[in-house]
Design a protein around this motif. Structure first.
Motif, PDB file in Angstrom:
ATOM      1  N   LEU A 116       0.842  -1.197   0.000  1.00 61.92           N
ATOM      2  CA  LEU A 116       0.000   0.000   0.000  1.00 61.92           C
ATOM      3  C   LEU A 116       0.875   1.245   0.000  1.00 61.92           C
ATOM      4  N   CYS A 117       0.470   2.237  -0.770  1.00 63.10           N
ATOM      5  CA  CYS A 117       1.167   3.519  -0.808  1.00 63.10           C
ATOM      6  C   CYS A 117       0.177   4.642  -0.529  1.00 63.10           C
ATOM      7  N   VAL A 118       0.662   5.710   0.059  1.00 60.41           N
ATOM      8  CA  VAL A 118      -0.176   6.865   0.378  1.00 60.41           C
ATOM      9  C   VAL A 118       0.571   8.136   0.021  1.00 60.41           C
ATOM     10  N   GLY A 119      -0.175   9.247   0.029  1.00 63.24           N
ATOM     11  CA  GLY A 119       0.423  10.569  -0.092  1.00 63.24           C
ATOM     12  C   GLY A 119       0.422  11.241   1.265  1.00 63.24           C
ATOM     13  N   ARG A 149      13.120  16.014   2.181  1.00 61.09           N
ATOM     14  CA  ARG A 149      12.979  15.159   3.355  1.00 61.09           C
ATOM     15  C   ARG A 149      11.678  15.441   4.094  1.00 61.09           C
ATOM     16  N   ILE A 150      11.329  16.709   4.233  1.00 64.74           N
ATOM     17  CA  ILE A 150      10.091  17.064   4.931  1.00 64.74           C
ATOM     18  C   ILE A 150       8.887  16.485   4.203  1.00 64.74           C
ATOM     19  N   ASP A 151       8.879  16.607   2.884  1.00 63.24           N
ATOM     20  CA  ASP A 151       7.749  16.085   2.103  1.00 63.24           C
ATOM     21  C   ASP A 151       7.646  14.563   2.221  1.00 63.24           C
ATOM     22  N   LEU A 152       8.793  13.878   2.204  1.00 61.95           N
ATOM     23  CA  LEU A 152       8.772  12.424   2.359  1.00 61.95           C
ATOM     24  C   LEU A 152       8.299  12.027   3.751  1.00 61.95           C
ATOM     25  N   LEU A 153       8.716  12.768   4.764  1.00 58.94           N
ATOM     26  CA  LEU A 153       8.269  12.472   6.132  1.00 58.94           C
ATOM     27  C   LEU A 153       6.769  12.705   6.284  1.00 58.94           C
ATOM     28  N   ALA A 154       6.226  13.677   5.548  1.00 64.09           N
ATOM     29  CA  ALA A 154       4.777  13.910   5.594  1.00 64.09           C
ATOM     30  C   ALA A 154       4.029  12.693   5.049  1.00 64.09           C
ATOM     31  N   ILE A 155       4.579  12.069   4.015  1.00 63.56           N
ATOM     32  CA  ILE A 155       3.973  10.844   3.484  1.00 63.56           C
ATOM     33  C   ILE A 155       4.083   9.722   4.513  1.00 63.56           C
ATOM     34  N   GLU A 156       5.222   9.622   5.180  1.00 64.49           N
ATOM     35  CA  GLU A 156       5.413   8.557   6.167  1.00 64.49           C
ATOM     36  C   GLU A 156       4.468   8.724   7.361  1.00 64.49           C
ATOM     37  N   GLN A 157       4.211   9.964   7.766  1.00 58.33           N
ATOM     38  CA  GLN A 157       3.235  10.188   8.836  1.00 58.33           C
ATOM     39  C   GLN A 157       1.874   9.614   8.457  1.00 58.33           C
ATOM     40  N   ASN A 158       1.497   9.818   7.197  1.00 63.15           N
ATOM     41  CA  ASN A 158       0.213   9.306   6.738  1.00 63.15           C
ATOM     42  C   ASN A 158       0.223   7.786   6.643  1.00 63.15           C
ATOM     43  N   ALA A 159       1.393   7.203   6.342  1.00 61.27           N
ATOM     44  CA  ALA A 159       1.515   5.742   6.321  1.00 61.27           C
ATOM     45  C   ALA A 159       1.226   5.167   7.707  1.00 61.27           C
ATOM     46  N   TRP A 160       1.754   5.815   8.723  1.00 62.29           N
ATOM     47  CA  TRP A 160       1.490   5.356  10.092  1.00 62.29           C
ATOM     48  C   TRP A 160       0.029   5.561  10.471  1.00 62.29           C
TER      49      TRP A 160
END
Length: 306
Positions: free
Chosen positions: A184-187, A204-215
């Motif tokens: 599964l992938c999210v934005g 990096r900030i934009d990628l971390l924003a995606i990772e927050q949504n993954a969690w």
């Protein structure tokens, strides 16, 4: 200076000669092969290249019968330099130790190779050369899985509306019932994200924003496990675990990585689908990317059956 100390700082060819097993072995060597590449675990080594130097000795089985000046009968020097180039292009690495292991392993896939001595040094991290040296034998390496044995997952991009949908659990039930590895992938979420004027920082900030949504997605269904490395993803696919991709590591380690802009989340997922040779990509509640090298299908959030 004792012989052991002298040998420790000698060229790999001397170590090879001093530690050779019983019976004659031929050797081929690569000396002072310098490549400029991005590598390193420290933040100062990100976004910049540095020179690394390879010295490699490969012990090979002696040929039986005349060589007849036939290049196909010997282990070509090109196979050594190709092993280096292949591993440097596969992904960005933090450790010289990892690179040395992978180069040695690839060289030892050659049928003539018996042992590989690999020394790699960074030339630009101090007044001297900083490096590692390893010795590996054919019977001690763990050969990589052949490409045809790698599973081809189904990749599903979930929009924020899809993550919040009452249909989420039913969708995952349907996808898991098809007995195919599922990623599964999210934005990013709709929450404000800090903006900077520094491109690497913003990436990096934009990628971390995606990772927050993954969690956030993982919190909605216990079957969804957030993973970030190739090793984790390979393990998850082989063991039929549903995972949610946290993109920072793989994107930042990619030699030719994609754009990481927040607005390109679906395109980022499409790049990832191609990288992991997905069988197809399903986009729930979003628009299909303009370009993709895997089959695509869009599903509206209101649709219950996939």
């Amino acid at each position: 200076m004792s012989s052991e100390i002298r040998l420790a700082f000698a060229h790999p060819s001397e170590r090879s000669a001093a530690t050779a097993p019983r019976g004659p072995l031929d050797r081929i060597s690569l000396r002072d092969h310098i490549v400029e590449v991005e590598i390193g675990a420290f933040q100062a080594e990100r976004g910049t290249t540095q020179r690394i130097c390879f010295n490699i000795v490969v012990e090979v089985k002696p040929l039986t019968g005349p060589i007849d000046d036939d290049v196909d009968r010997i282990l070509s020097y090109d196979r050594v330099t190709e092993a280096i180039a292949h591993e440097l292009s596969a992904e960005r690495l933090n450790l010289l130790e990892t690179l040395a292991e992978r180069v040695a392993e690839r060289i030892l896939l050659e049928p003539q190779a018996v042992r590989a001595f690999v020394r790699i040094e960074k030339l630009d991290r101090g007044p001297g050369a900083l490096g590692v040296e390893i010795v590996r034998s054919k019977n001690t390496v763990h050969h990589e899985v052949a490409a045809e044995e790698r599973p081809h997952p189904r990749l599903v991009f979930l929009s924020n509306e899809a993550i919040a949908s009452d249909n989420l659990t039913a969708w995952i039930d349907q996808l898991e019932s098809r007995k195919r590895p599922l990623i599964l992938c999210v934005g990013p979420s709709k929450l404000p994200v800090p903006q900077t004027e520094h491109a690497l920082t913003q990436r990096r900030i934009d990628l971390l924003a995606i990772e927050q949504n993954a969690w956030a997605l993982a919190s909605r269904d216990h079957r969804c496990v957030v993973v970030s490395t190739r090793t984790e993803l390979d393990w998850a696919m082989k063991h039929h675990q549903t995972c949610v991709w946290a993109p920072s590591k793989i994107v930042l380690d990619a030699v030719d990585g994609p754009s990481a802009k927040r607005s390109d989340a679906v395109a980022l997922a499409a790049w990832f689908a191609a990288t992991f040779e997905a069988s197809e990509m399903l986009v729930i509640g979003g628009d299909l990317p303009s370009e993709a090298s895997v089959p695509l299908r869009a599903v509206p959030v209101e649709q219950k059956d996939l």
